[in-house]
Motif scaffolding. Sequence first.
Motif, PDB file in Angstrom:
ATOM      1  N   PRO A 109      86.487  96.984 -43.427  1.00 12.55           N
ATOM      2  CA  PRO A 109      85.539  97.976 -43.921  1.00 12.55           C
ATOM      3  C   PRO A 109      84.556  97.354 -44.913  1.00 12.55           C
ATOM      4  O   PRO A 109      84.877  96.380 -45.602  1.00 12.55           O
ATOM      5  CB  PRO A 109      86.437  99.010 -44.620  1.00 12.55           C
ATOM      6  CG  PRO A 109      87.812  98.747 -44.120  1.00 12.55           C
ATOM      7  CD  PRO A 109      87.881  97.301 -43.789  1.00 12.55           C
ATOM      8  N   LEU A 110      83.380  97.939 -44.980  1.00 15.59           N
ATOM      9  CA  LEU A 110      82.344  97.469 -45.888  1.00 15.59           C
ATOM     10  C   LEU A 110      82.302  98.309 -47.158  1.00 15.59           C
ATOM     11  O   LEU A 110      82.445  99.533 -47.102  1.00 15.59           O
ATOM     12  CB  LEU A 110      80.969  97.552 -45.215  1.00 15.59           C
ATOM     13  CG  LEU A 110      80.688  96.665 -44.002  1.00 15.59           C
ATOM     14  CD1 LEU A 110      79.416  97.127 -43.309  1.00 15.59           C
ATOM     15  CD2 LEU A 110      80.562  95.216 -44.433  1.00 15.59           C
ATOM     16  N   LEU A 111      82.087  97.657 -48.274  1.00 17.29           N
ATOM     17  CA  LEU A 111      81.724  98.354 -49.507  1.00 17.29           C
ATOM     18  C   LEU A 111      80.230  98.241 -49.757  1.00 17.29           C
ATOM     19  O   LEU A 111      79.602  99.159 -50.282  1.00 17.29           O
ATOM     20  CB  LEU A 111      82.495  97.778 -50.703  1.00 17.29           C
ATOM     21  CG  LEU A 111      84.001  98.053 -50.752  1.00 17.29           C
ATOM     22  CD1 LEU A 111      84.620  97.336 -51.950  1.00 17.29           C
ATOM     23  CD2 LEU A 111      84.288  99.544 -50.827  1.00 17.29           C
ATOM     24  N   GLN A 112      79.655  97.101 -49.382  1.00 17.38           N
ATOM     25  CA  GLN A 112      78.225  96.870 -49.593  1.00 17.38           C
ATOM     26  C   GLN A 112      77.418  97.531 -48.475  1.00 17.38           C
ATOM     27  O   GLN A 112      77.942  97.785 -47.399  1.00 17.38           O
ATOM     28  CB  GLN A 112      77.920  95.367 -49.682  1.00 17.38           C
ATOM     29  CG  GLN A 112      77.729  94.655 -48.361  1.00 17.38           C
ATOM     30  CD  GLN A 112      79.013  94.228 -47.684  1.00 17.38           C
ATOM     31  OE1 GLN A 112      80.102  94.660 -48.068  1.00 17.38           O
ATOM     32  NE2 GLN A 112      78.899  93.401 -46.657  1.00 17.38           N
ATOM     33  N   PRO A 113      76.132  97.826 -48.714  1.00 20.66           N
ATOM     34  CA  PRO A 113      75.330  98.551 -47.724  1.00 20.66           C
ATOM     35  C   PRO A 113      74.811  97.691 -46.586  1.00 20.66           C
ATOM     36  O   PRO A 113      74.336  98.221 -45.582  1.00 20.66           O
ATOM     37  CB  PRO A 113      74.158  99.094 -48.562  1.00 20.66           C
ATOM     38  CG  PRO A 113      74.013  98.108 -49.684  1.00 20.66           C
ATOM     39  CD  PRO A 113      75.404  97.646 -49.992  1.00 20.66           C
ATOM     40  N   THR A 114      74.890  96.373 -46.711  1.00 18.37           N
ATOM     41  CA  THR A 114      74.342  95.493 -45.684  1.00 18.37           C
ATOM     42  C   THR A 114      75.456  94.908 -44.823  1.00 18.37           C
ATOM     43  O   THR A 114      76.575  94.677 -45.300  1.00 18.37           O
ATOM     44  CB  THR A 114      73.548  94.332 -46.320  1.00 18.37           C
ATOM     45  OG1 THR A 114      74.384  93.669 -47.290  1.00 18.37           O
ATOM     46  CG2 THR A 114      72.308  94.856 -47.025  1.00 18.37           C
ATOM     47  N   VAL A 115      75.151  94.675 -43.546  1.00 19.26           N
ATOM     48  CA  VAL A 115      76.130  94.113 -42.621  1.00 19.26           C
ATOM     49  C   VAL A 115      76.065  92.592 -42.703  1.00 19.26           C
ATOM     50  O   VAL A 115      75.007  91.993 -42.528  1.00 19.26           O
ATOM     51  CB  VAL A 115      75.855  94.566 -41.176  1.00 19.26           C
ATOM     52  CG1 VAL A 115      76.860  93.946 -40.217  1.00 19.26           C
ATOM     53  CG2 VAL A 115      75.910  96.090 -41.088  1.00 19.26           C
ATOM     54  N   ASN A 116      77.195  91.964 -42.983  1.00 18.68           N
ATOM     55  CA  ASN A 116      77.236  90.514 -43.139  1.00 18.68           C
ATOM     56  C   ASN A 116      77.537  89.830 -41.809  1.00 18.68           C
ATOM     57  O   ASN A 116      77.846  90.481 -40.803  1.00 18.68           O
ATOM     58  CB  ASN A 116      78.265  90.118 -44.195  1.00 18.68           C
ATOM     59  CG  ASN A 116      79.627  90.697 -43.896  1.00 18.68           C
ATOM     60  OD1 ASN A 116      79.807  91.915 -43.951  1.00 18.68           O
ATOM     61  ND2 ASN A 116      80.586  89.844 -43.574  1.00 18.68           N
ATOM     62  N   THR A 117      77.457  88.510 -41.796  1.00 19.13           N
ATOM     63  CA  THR A 117      77.556  87.729 -40.565  1.00 19.13           C
ATOM     64  C   THR A 117      78.873  87.941 -39.830  1.00 19.13           C
ATOM     65  O   THR A 117      78.896  88.157 -38.615  1.00 19.13           O
ATOM     66  CB  THR A 117      77.381  86.228 -40.877  1.00 19.13           C
ATOM     67  OG1 THR A 117      76.126  86.036 -41.532  1.00 19.13           O
ATOM     68  CG2 THR A 117      77.405  85.401 -39.603  1.00 19.13           C
TER      69      THR A 117
ATOM     70  N   ALA B 241      83.656  89.517 -52.160  1.00 20.51           N
ATOM     71  CA  ALA B 241      83.615  89.691 -53.615  1.00 20.51           C
ATOM     72  C   ALA B 241      83.673  91.165 -54.014  1.00 20.51           C
ATOM     73  O   ALA B 241      84.302  91.523 -55.019  1.00 20.51           O
ATOM     74  CB  ALA B 241      82.369  89.030 -54.183  1.00 20.51           C
ATOM     75  N   SER B 242      83.012  92.028 -53.254  1.00 16.62           N
ATOM     76  CA  SER B 242      83.022  93.458 -53.590  1.00 16.62           C
ATOM     77  C   SER B 242      84.439  94.015 -53.571  1.00 16.62           C
ATOM     78  O   SER B 242      84.850  94.770 -54.458  1.00 16.62           O
ATOM     79  CB  SER B 242      82.153  94.237 -52.609  1.00 16.62           C
ATOM     80  OG  SER B 242      80.791  93.912 -52.748  1.00 16.62           O
ATOM     81  N   TRP B 243      85.202  93.637 -52.532  1.00 18.45           N
ATOM     82  CA  TRP B 243      86.588  94.103 -52.453  1.00 18.45           C
ATOM     83  C   TRP B 243      87.447  93.481 -53.551  1.00 18.45           C
ATOM     84  O   TRP B 243      88.371  94.122 -54.074  1.00 18.45           O
ATOM     85  CB  TRP B 243      87.169  93.796 -51.080  1.00 18.45           C
ATOM     86  CG  TRP B 243      86.750  94.813 -50.054  1.00 18.45           C
ATOM     87  CD1 TRP B 243      85.783  94.681 -49.103  1.00 18.45           C
ATOM     88  CD2 TRP B 243      87.269  96.126 -49.903  1.00 18.45           C
ATOM     89  NE1 TRP B 243      85.666  95.835 -48.362  1.00 18.45           N
ATOM     90  CE2 TRP B 243      86.575  96.741 -48.830  1.00 18.45           C
ATOM     91  CE3 TRP B 243      88.265  96.858 -50.562  1.00 18.45           C
ATOM     92  CZ2 TRP B 243      86.851  98.051 -48.417  1.00 18.45           C
ATOM     93  CZ3 TRP B 243      88.534  98.155 -50.139  1.00 18.45           C
ATOM     94  CH2 TRP B 243      87.830  98.736 -49.087  1.00 18.45           C
ATOM     95  N   LEU B 244      87.150  92.244 -53.926  1.00 15.03           N
ATOM     96  CA  LEU B 244      87.874  91.612 -55.026  1.00 15.03           C
ATOM     97  C   LEU B 244      87.594  92.341 -56.339  1.00 15.03           C
ATOM     98  O   LEU B 244      88.523  92.606 -57.121  1.00 15.03           O
ATOM     99  CB  LEU B 244      87.495  90.139 -55.142  1.00 15.03           C
ATOM    100  CG  LEU B 244      88.094  89.379 -56.325  1.00 15.03           C
ATOM    101  CD1 LEU B 244      89.616  89.388 -56.281  1.00 15.03           C
ATOM    102  CD2 LEU B 244      87.569  87.951 -56.362  1.00 15.03           C
TER     103      LEU B 244
END
Length: 323
Positions: A198-206, A21-24
């Motif tokens: 790449p991540l935009l959010q600070p937490t690592v997802n599954t 969702a962040s990338w969207l």
Amino acid sequence: MEAAERGAVTVCVTGAGGFVASWLVKLLLSTARYAVRGTVRDLGDGKNAHLMTLEDASERLQLVKADMLDYGSVASAVAGCEGVFHVASPVPSGQPSNPEEDVIAPAVTGTLNVLKACYEAKVKRVVVVSSVAAVFNNPNWPKGEAFTEDSWSDEEYCRKNEEWYFLSKTLAEHEAFAYAAKTGLDIVTICPSLVIGPLLQPTVNTSVNIFLSYIKGDQKTVNNGPKNLVDVRDVADALLLAYENPQASGRYLCSSPALRVSDIVNILKTSYPTYTCPQKFVEVEGSNTYNTEKLRKLGWTSRPMEETLQDSVECYRALGILN
């Protein structure tokens, strides 16, 4: 949200702070065509702060509190929106203690709440993020044949094997199309394979954790079969294509060409020789492949996986996830 008054189309993204969702949200803002209303569970949660740092977020992004199991909050979030992207869904990191309550209900009830709210608000199109988990757990599909949008995971087979996430995505997507048939609501679904990038959010997802296990020394020996991956940025592109193309309908498989695990590891070892990658590979028979021709006919393309792997590692290093 001044941009909405200047002609930008208002769309809602559920679970806006998540990986996909962040990338969207970033993509929607970058087009300058959309004002985005993003739902989050807690407006004060720091894990959503990255959204307001996105370019043009101050002008065209509004975060609203909504719980997918609370119809009133969902209805308030989608009111006045022309389009909705339903991305929010629980992804368990292990076996849930109460699968019906922890995984299935949030996915199914949450999806139906969103769709009902969209119907009441006269939303023009809803794009729902499903998963290949709703596709491949099908013992009746011809062995060795690439999966297409015609394949559905078998619900009883999922229950028997306690594949609760697979079941939740299958049930939610079935319910979505049943609701579309009943009401005429325009619903399109995207079924991605394992999403990395790449991540935009600070937490690592599954899903990112699965990729990280190949480079952090977590596994010395791994099964060497084809791995179906897709870049998170390519998933965002697919969602926008599905929303904007008038011809889009039904479900779409979204995956890059499969890579063997040994090929993934070799790419990583070549670019990052100091990391501890798996040393031994156990050859395994059988694999899932996905026919993405339907999505590609909408104009979708997937970037080379080598690019995804490198961009991912560089991002994780910058965030301090990797040394």
